[in-house]
Design a protein around this motif. Structure first.
Motif, PDB file in Angstrom:
ATOM      1  N   MET A   1     -18.595  29.346  16.395  1.00  0.00           N
ATOM      2  CA  MET A   1     -18.964  28.587  17.543  1.00  0.00           C
ATOM      3  C   MET A   1     -19.344  29.550  18.653  1.00  0.00           C
ATOM      4  SD  MET A   1     -15.593  27.034  19.243  1.00  0.00           S
ATOM      5  CE  MET A   1     -14.286  28.205  19.173  1.00  0.00           C
ATOM      6  N   HIS A   2     -20.172  29.081  19.562  1.00  0.00           N
ATOM      7  CA  HIS A   2     -20.673  29.936  20.647  1.00  0.00           C
ATOM      8  C   HIS A   2     -20.274  29.372  21.999  1.00  0.00           C
ATOM      9  CE1 HIS A   2     -22.986  32.301  17.857  1.00  0.00           C
ATOM     10  NE2 HIS A   2     -23.322  31.153  17.255  1.00  0.00           N
ATOM     11  N   ARG A   3     -19.984  30.314  22.894  1.00  0.00           N
ATOM     12  CA  ARG A   3     -19.607  29.923  24.249  1.00  0.00           C
ATOM     13  C   ARG A   3     -19.913  31.073  25.197  1.00  0.00           C
ATOM     14  NH1 ARG A   3     -13.662  28.681  26.540  1.00  0.00           N
ATOM     15  NH2 ARG A   3     -14.251  27.099  28.030  1.00  0.00           N
TER      16      ARG A   3
ATOM     17  N   ILE B   1       3.029  30.438  22.277  1.00  0.00           N
ATOM     18  CA  ILE B   1       2.405  29.149  22.594  1.00  0.00           C
ATOM     19  C   ILE B   1       1.839  28.597  21.290  1.00  0.00           C
ATOM     20  CG2 ILE B   1       0.660  27.948  23.947  1.00  0.00           C
ATOM     21  CD1 ILE B   1       0.699  30.408  25.862  1.00  0.00           C
ATOM     22  N   SER B   2       2.395  27.483  20.842  1.00  0.00           N
ATOM     23  CA  SER B   2       1.929  26.852  19.611  1.00  0.00           C
ATOM     24  C   SER B   2       0.754  25.950  19.958  1.00  0.00           C
ATOM     25  CB  SER B   2       3.068  26.045  18.983  1.00  0.00           C
ATOM     26  OG  SER B   2       2.620  25.428  17.799  1.00  0.00           O
ATOM     27  N   THR B   3      -0.424  26.339  19.500  1.00  0.00           N
ATOM     28  CA  THR B   3      -1.624  25.593  19.881  1.00  0.00           C
ATOM     29  C   THR B   3      -2.577  25.436  18.704  1.00  0.00           C
ATOM     30  OG1 THR B   3      -3.393  25.471  21.537  1.00  0.00           O
ATOM     31  CG2 THR B   3      -2.887  27.641  20.687  1.00  0.00           C
ATOM     32  N   ARG B   4      -3.377  24.392  18.771  1.00  0.00           N
ATOM     33  CA  ARG B   4      -4.508  24.177  17.864  1.00  0.00           C
ATOM     34  C   ARG B   4      -5.699  23.879  18.755  1.00  0.00           C
ATOM     35  NH1 ARG B   4      -1.381  26.202  15.261  1.00  0.00           N
ATOM     36  NH2 ARG B   4      -0.609  25.727  13.192  1.00  0.00           N
ATOM     37  N   ILE B   5      -6.850  24.399  18.378  1.00  0.00           N
ATOM     38  CA  ILE B   5      -8.050  24.263  19.197  1.00  0.00           C
ATOM     39  C   ILE B   5      -9.069  23.386  18.492  1.00  0.00           C
ATOM     40  CG2 ILE B   5      -9.976  25.515  20.262  1.00  0.00           C
ATOM     41  CD1 ILE B   5      -8.042  27.954  20.356  1.00  0.00           C
ATOM     42  N   VAL B   6      -9.641  22.476  19.252  1.00  0.00           N
ATOM     43  CA  VAL B   6     -10.728  21.632  18.753  1.00  0.00           C
ATOM     44  C   VAL B   6     -11.964  21.964  19.589  1.00  0.00           C
ATOM     45  CG1 VAL B   6     -11.593  19.291  18.482  1.00  0.00           C
ATOM     46  CG2 VAL B   6      -9.189  19.792  18.003  1.00  0.00           C
ATOM     47  N   PRO B   7     -12.992  22.527  18.948  1.00  0.00           N
ATOM     48  CA  PRO B   7     -14.244  22.776  19.677  1.00  0.00           C
ATOM     49  C   PRO B   7     -15.092  21.511  19.727  1.00  0.00           C
ATOM     50  CG  PRO B   7     -14.354  23.722  17.472  1.00  0.00           C
ATOM     51  CD  PRO B   7     -13.007  23.087  17.609  1.00  0.00           C
TER      52      PRO B   7
ATOM     53  N   PRO C   1      -8.894  35.951  27.595  1.00  0.00           N
ATOM     54  CA  PRO C   1     -10.017  36.250  28.484  1.00  0.00           C
ATOM     55  C   PRO C   1     -10.719  34.951  28.901  1.00  0.00           C
ATOM     56  CG  PRO C   1     -10.523  36.921  26.231  1.00  0.00           C
ATOM     57  CD  PRO C   1      -9.105  36.453  26.243  1.00  0.00           C
ATOM     58  N   VAL C   2     -11.464  35.009  29.970  1.00  0.00           N
ATOM     59  CA  VAL C   2     -12.095  33.818  30.552  1.00  0.00           C
ATOM     60  C   VAL C   2     -12.900  33.032  29.520  1.00  0.00           C
ATOM     61  CG1 VAL C   2     -13.809  33.036  32.237  1.00  0.00           C
ATOM     62  CG2 VAL C   2     -12.148  34.777  32.873  1.00  0.00           C
ATOM     63  N   TYR C   3     -13.649  33.698  28.681  1.00  0.00           N
ATOM     64  CA  TYR C   3     -14.520  33.000  27.734  1.00  0.00           C
ATOM     65  C   TYR C   3     -13.756  32.313  26.603  1.00  0.00           C
ATOM     66  CZ  TYR C   3     -14.050  37.430  25.212  1.00  0.00           C
ATOM     67  OH  TYR C   3     -13.557  38.541  24.588  1.00  0.00           O
ATOM     68  N   GLU C   4     -12.439  32.595  26.469  1.00  0.00           N
ATOM     69  CA  GLU C   4     -11.615  31.933  25.458  1.00  0.00           C
ATOM     70  C   GLU C   4     -10.676  30.884  26.062  1.00  0.00           C
ATOM     71  OE1 GLU C   4     -11.221  35.447  22.090  1.00  0.00           O
ATOM     72  OE2 GLU C   4      -9.533  35.093  23.426  1.00  0.00           O
TER      73      GLU C   4
ATOM     74  N   ASP D   1     -23.707  25.400  23.781  1.00  0.00           N
ATOM     75  CA  ASP D   1     -22.393  25.912  24.156  1.00  0.00           C
ATOM     76  C   ASP D   1     -21.301  24.972  23.654  1.00  0.00           C
ATOM     77  OD1 ASP D   1     -22.392  28.415  25.269  1.00  0.00           O
ATOM     78  OD2 ASP D   1     -21.936  27.764  27.298  1.00  0.00           O
ATOM     79  N   THR D   2     -20.068  25.458  23.703  1.00  0.00           N
ATOM     80  CA  THR D   2     -18.934  24.716  23.185  1.00  0.00           C
ATOM     81  C   THR D   2     -17.840  24.599  24.235  1.00  0.00           C
ATOM     82  OG1 THR D   2     -19.397  25.627  20.992  1.00  0.00           O
ATOM     83  CG2 THR D   2     -17.219  24.709  21.327  1.00  0.00           C
ATOM     84  N   GLN D   3     -17.203  23.449  24.272  1.00  0.00           N
ATOM     85  CA  GLN D   3     -16.002  23.274  25.084  1.00  0.00           C
ATOM     86  C   GLN D   3     -14.793  23.408  24.167  1.00  0.00           C
ATOM     87  OE1 GLN D   3     -15.736  19.797  27.469  1.00  0.00           O
ATOM     88  NE2 GLN D   3     -17.503  20.337  28.702  1.00  0.00           N
ATOM     89  N   LEU D   4     -13.707  23.933  24.704  1.00  0.00           N
ATOM     90  CA  LEU D   4     -12.498  24.124  23.909  1.00  0.00           C
ATOM     91  C   LEU D   4     -11.392  23.201  24.416  1.00  0.00           C
ATOM     92  CD1 LEU D   4     -12.415  28.025  23.729  1.00  0.00           C
ATOM     93  CD2 LEU D   4     -13.421  26.418  22.095  1.00  0.00           C
ATOM     94  N   VAL D   5     -10.915  22.345  23.512  1.00  0.00           N
ATOM     95  CA  VAL D   5      -9.775  21.487  23.805  1.00  0.00           C
ATOM     96  C   VAL D   5      -8.580  22.109  23.094  1.00  0.00           C
ATOM     97  CG1 VAL D   5      -8.769  19.190  23.632  1.00  0.00           C
ATOM     98  CG2 VAL D   5     -11.250  19.452  23.952  1.00  0.00           C
TER      99      VAL D   5
END
Length: 97
Positions: A1-3, A22-28, A64-67, A37-41
């Motif tokens: 994915m691109h952002r 931090i236990s997390t899962r990401i949905v683009p 970092p900001v882009y992540e 571009d992609t948003q990250l939830v």
């Protein structure tokens, strides 16, 4: 994915978050404002159900900001599939919801 000109891999971002406990899962999701571009939830698993602002601040300290997340959703526990793993399809449904 691109952002923002970067190629991102959700699994690698999830590992960085895990190092910060931090236990997390990401949905683009596609970014409707910026073509290509992609948003990250970010879904954060927290049995204390602390608010999204708490988790956003913690994530922004280690990424970092882009992540960093566009949106943070807090769940008491991740929905699981038949194999007992986080159900990515269900998380996608919630993210689009």
């Amino acid at each position: 994915m691109h952002r923002s000109g970067y190629t991102l891999h959700p699994e690698l971002i999830e590992r960085k978050a895990a190092l910060a406990e931090i236990s997390t899962r990401i949905v683009p999701l596609p970014d409707e404002r910026r073509a290509g571009d992609t948003q990250l939830v970010f879904f954060v698993e927290d049995d204390e159900l602390r608010d999204a602002k708490h988790w956003r601040e913690r994530l922004c300290q280690v990424l970092p900001v882009y992540e960093q997340p566009n949106r943070v959703e807090v769940l008491e526990s991740f929905p699981l599939n038949r194999n007992g793993k986080p159900d990515k399809r269900r998380l996608e449904q919630i993210a689009q919801g």
